[in-house]
Design a protein around this motif. Sequence first.
Motif, short mmCIF file in Angstrom:
data_model
loop_
_atom_site.label_atom_id
_atom_site.label_comp_id
_atom_site.label_asym_id
_atom_site.label_seq_id
_atom_site.Cartn_x
_atom_site.Cartn_y
_atom_site.Cartn_z
N SER A 35 0.82 -1.21 0.00
CA SER A 35 0.00 0.00 0.00
C SER A 35 0.86 1.26 0.00
O SER A 35 0.63 2.18 -0.80
CB SER A 35 -0.93 -0.01 1.22
OG SER A 35 -1.76 1.13 1.22
N VAL A 36 1.85 1.32 0.88
CA VAL A 36 2.68 2.53 0.94
C VAL A 36 3.56 2.65 -0.28
O VAL A 36 3.92 3.76 -0.70
CB VAL A 36 3.53 2.58 2.23
CG1 VAL A 36 2.64 2.54 3.46
CG2 VAL A 36 4.56 1.48 2.27
N ALA A 37 3.90 1.49 -0.90
CA ALA A 37 4.76 1.53 -2.08
C ALA A 37 4.09 2.26 -3.23
O ALA A 37 4.75 2.93 -4.03
CB ALA A 37 5.15 0.12 -2.50
N ILE A 38 2.76 2.14 -3.34
CA ILE A 38 2.05 2.83 -4.43
C ILE A 38 2.18 4.34 -4.27
O ILE A 38 2.48 5.06 -5.23
CB ILE A 38 0.56 2.42 -4.44
CG1 ILE A 38 0.40 0.93 -4.69
CG2 ILE A 38 -0.19 3.21 -5.52
CD1 ILE A 38 -1.03 0.46 -4.58
N GLY A 39 1.98 4.83 -3.05
CA GLY A 39 2.10 6.26 -2.81
C GLY A 39 3.51 6.76 -2.97
O GLY A 39 3.76 7.81 -3.59
N GLY A 102 -1.43 13.24 2.52
CA GLY A 102 -0.39 13.49 1.54
C GLY A 102 -0.74 12.96 0.16
O GLY A 102 -0.51 13.63 -0.86
N ILE A 103 -1.32 11.76 0.10
CA ILE A 103 -1.72 11.17 -1.18
C ILE A 103 -2.75 12.05 -1.88
O ILE A 103 -2.62 12.38 -3.07
CB ILE A 103 -2.31 9.76 -0.95
CG1 ILE A 103 -1.22 8.76 -0.57
CG2 ILE A 103 -3.07 9.28 -2.19
CD1 ILE A 103 -0.33 8.37 -1.72
N ALA A 104 -3.79 12.44 -1.14
CA ALA A 104 -4.87 13.23 -1.73
C ALA A 104 -4.35 14.59 -2.22
O ALA A 104 -4.67 15.04 -3.34
CB ALA A 104 -5.99 13.43 -0.72
N GLY A 105 -3.55 15.27 -1.41
CA GLY A 105 -3.03 16.58 -1.79
C GLY A 105 -2.07 16.51 -2.95
O GLY A 105 -2.07 17.38 -3.84
N ALA A 109 -2.55 18.53 -6.46
CA ALA A 109 -1.55 19.48 -6.94
C ALA A 109 -1.04 19.09 -8.32
O ALA A 109 -0.77 19.94 -9.17
CB ALA A 109 -0.38 19.56 -5.95
N SER A 110 -0.92 17.79 -8.57
CA SER A 110 -0.48 17.31 -9.88
C SER A 110 -1.46 17.72 -10.97
O SER A 110 -1.07 18.16 -12.05
CB SER A 110 -0.33 15.78 -9.86
OG SER A 110 0.64 15.37 -8.92
N ALA A 111 -2.76 17.57 -10.67
CA ALA A 111 -3.77 17.97 -11.64
C ALA A 111 -3.69 19.47 -11.92
O ALA A 111 -3.83 19.92 -13.07
CB ALA A 111 -5.16 17.61 -11.12
N VAL A 192 -3.08 11.45 -10.94
CA VAL A 192 -4.45 11.46 -10.42
C VAL A 192 -5.00 10.05 -10.26
O VAL A 192 -5.43 9.67 -9.16
CB VAL A 192 -5.36 12.33 -11.30
CG1 VAL A 192 -6.80 12.26 -10.80
CG2 VAL A 192 -4.87 13.79 -11.31
N PRO A 193 -5.01 9.20 -11.30
CA PRO A 193 -5.50 7.83 -11.08
C PRO A 193 -4.64 7.03 -10.13
O PRO A 193 -5.17 6.23 -9.34
CB PRO A 193 -5.51 7.23 -12.50
CG PRO A 193 -4.58 8.07 -13.30
CD PRO A 193 -4.70 9.45 -12.73
N VAL A 194 -3.31 7.24 -10.19
CA VAL A 194 -2.43 6.53 -9.25
C VAL A 194 -2.74 6.93 -7.81
O VAL A 194 -2.80 6.10 -6.91
CB VAL A 194 -0.95 6.80 -9.58
CG1 VAL A 194 -0.04 6.17 -8.52
CG2 VAL A 194 -0.60 6.26 -10.95
N GLY A 195 -2.99 8.22 -7.60
CA GLY A 195 -3.33 8.70 -6.27
C GLY A 195 -4.64 8.13 -5.76
O GLY A 195 -4.77 7.78 -4.58
#
Length: 536
Positions: A35-39, A102-105, A109-111, A192-195
């Motif tokens: 799970s943390v590896a994805i972020g 952190g993931i959501a923000g 920000a990327s978008a 965005v989709p990865v997040g």
Amino acid sequence: MTRQTTVEKAPRDPQDSLPAPVKGLRGHPWLTLFSVAIGVMMVALDGTIVAIANPAIQKDLGATLADVQWITNGYLLALAVALITAGKLGDRFGHRQTFLIGIAGFAAASAAIGLSDSIALVIVFRVLQGLFGALLMPAALGLLRATFPADKLNMAIGIWGMVIGASTAGGPILGGVLVEHVSWQSVFFINVPVGIIALAFGLVILKDHRARNAPKSFDVLGIVLLSGAMFSVVWPLIKAGEWGWGSASTIGWLVAAVVLFGLFAFWETKVAEPLVPLAMFRSLPLSAGTVLMILMAFAFMGGLFFVTFFLQGVQGMSPVDSGLRLLPLTGMMIVSSPLAGALITKFGPRVPLVGGMVCTAASMFGMTTLTETTGTFATSLWFALLGLGLAPVMVGATEVIVGNAPLELSGVAGGLQQAAMQVGGALGTAVLGAVMTSKVNAEFAGNWQDAGIPVPPDPRLEQAAEFGAVPGELAQAPGMTPELVTKIGDVIHETFMSGMGLAFTVAGIVAVVAALVAVLTKRGENAEADAGGAHI
């Protein structure tokens, strides 16, 4: 009244070091790692994926070299400034919460970057992206430290390091595909989709862990002093090419940095709950691991900044082809990271770390031999050697820093580890960028004259030499002939190659110093102490 925090004597509840029995998905160690590896992958990817998009961003938005540097440095500096504070937030309020925020923000920000239509907005949102990235990076290490017992922690960090290494090195490849076939904006939209995926997994799998001795307050003045000190280091390094290394502005900012770092260190000895307990640095291995991360990132990130301009500008490759040329770097890091974790578990970190930095130094010095006509085999050799050298350093230095810190400071240690890497990357990009600018300024006019070009040198073409690319509109300029275009192109490439060679020489020297620092590292003592009775 204030008191000095003493890390070594802090009371510790034995239960803090024992992962609780796992029932179901939530809190499962290996699922937590997944799970943390994805972020973490998303943040690490963004550290280098933008490098391949820099030429397209520079052309589309009319950016200068300093602007392009700030696309990288704004992100890295925001990470570096906020990471330790973010680690403290995780220790105080729980690493799960800070990770998810952190993931959501970061995705949001990327978008916003992808929707920006000016270089100023890109830089602003890159800074915000870095701030949110800072929340999740130390939280990821804190979750791993709290979930895995010490006899499994090295392997977990090895896999974690593999994800970071593969993402860092794979960024240019993915970036090349996106830039060439979609747009430079897609490099940011992909987060965005990865997040969303990372957020979904995190909500289901991650379990909050908090040490009994976690901090209860925040060192606001320490945050201000450290942030100011870091900015005061990087800003003059970026501007030194414009101001001059001996100018009052450059020297004044660097002196301010020294003063702010001194005030920060003094304040940290007086405040009740400091941002960075200086007693942590009484551990020589922890201190050496921190310095090692700075030097490694300096050489790696600083050097990688120019590789993409060399491949696209000098050798004329497309973004996809230049990304594929870096495939040996990516592949070697993917293969070497878990192997490095196993070697470090069995033999300790010292020998792998020294060997890794020696390989990194050899690669950097090897890349000073690159020319406009260098083929695939030679570049692949140096990139593969670089990947072989970086993998054990990313894994081993992480274990040294986090493993030598008390569990109740695992978030701070994770933030320190990542801050060291991001500061090193920002400094490497800034210093080597300044080296490049100075070299170009010193040689361009002379190379122009030696080429026998019958018109005065154009400052715009001198700026083009900092990127190694011949402007496409040059051939349409009044009075321009094919022969003259060729001569000007040769001057631009020759000047760029001279600057890049000097930059890689500096990076190689830094890597040699890092190899000497690696001799001082050893296995994390506190991680070993925390192993008692814990099983997965």
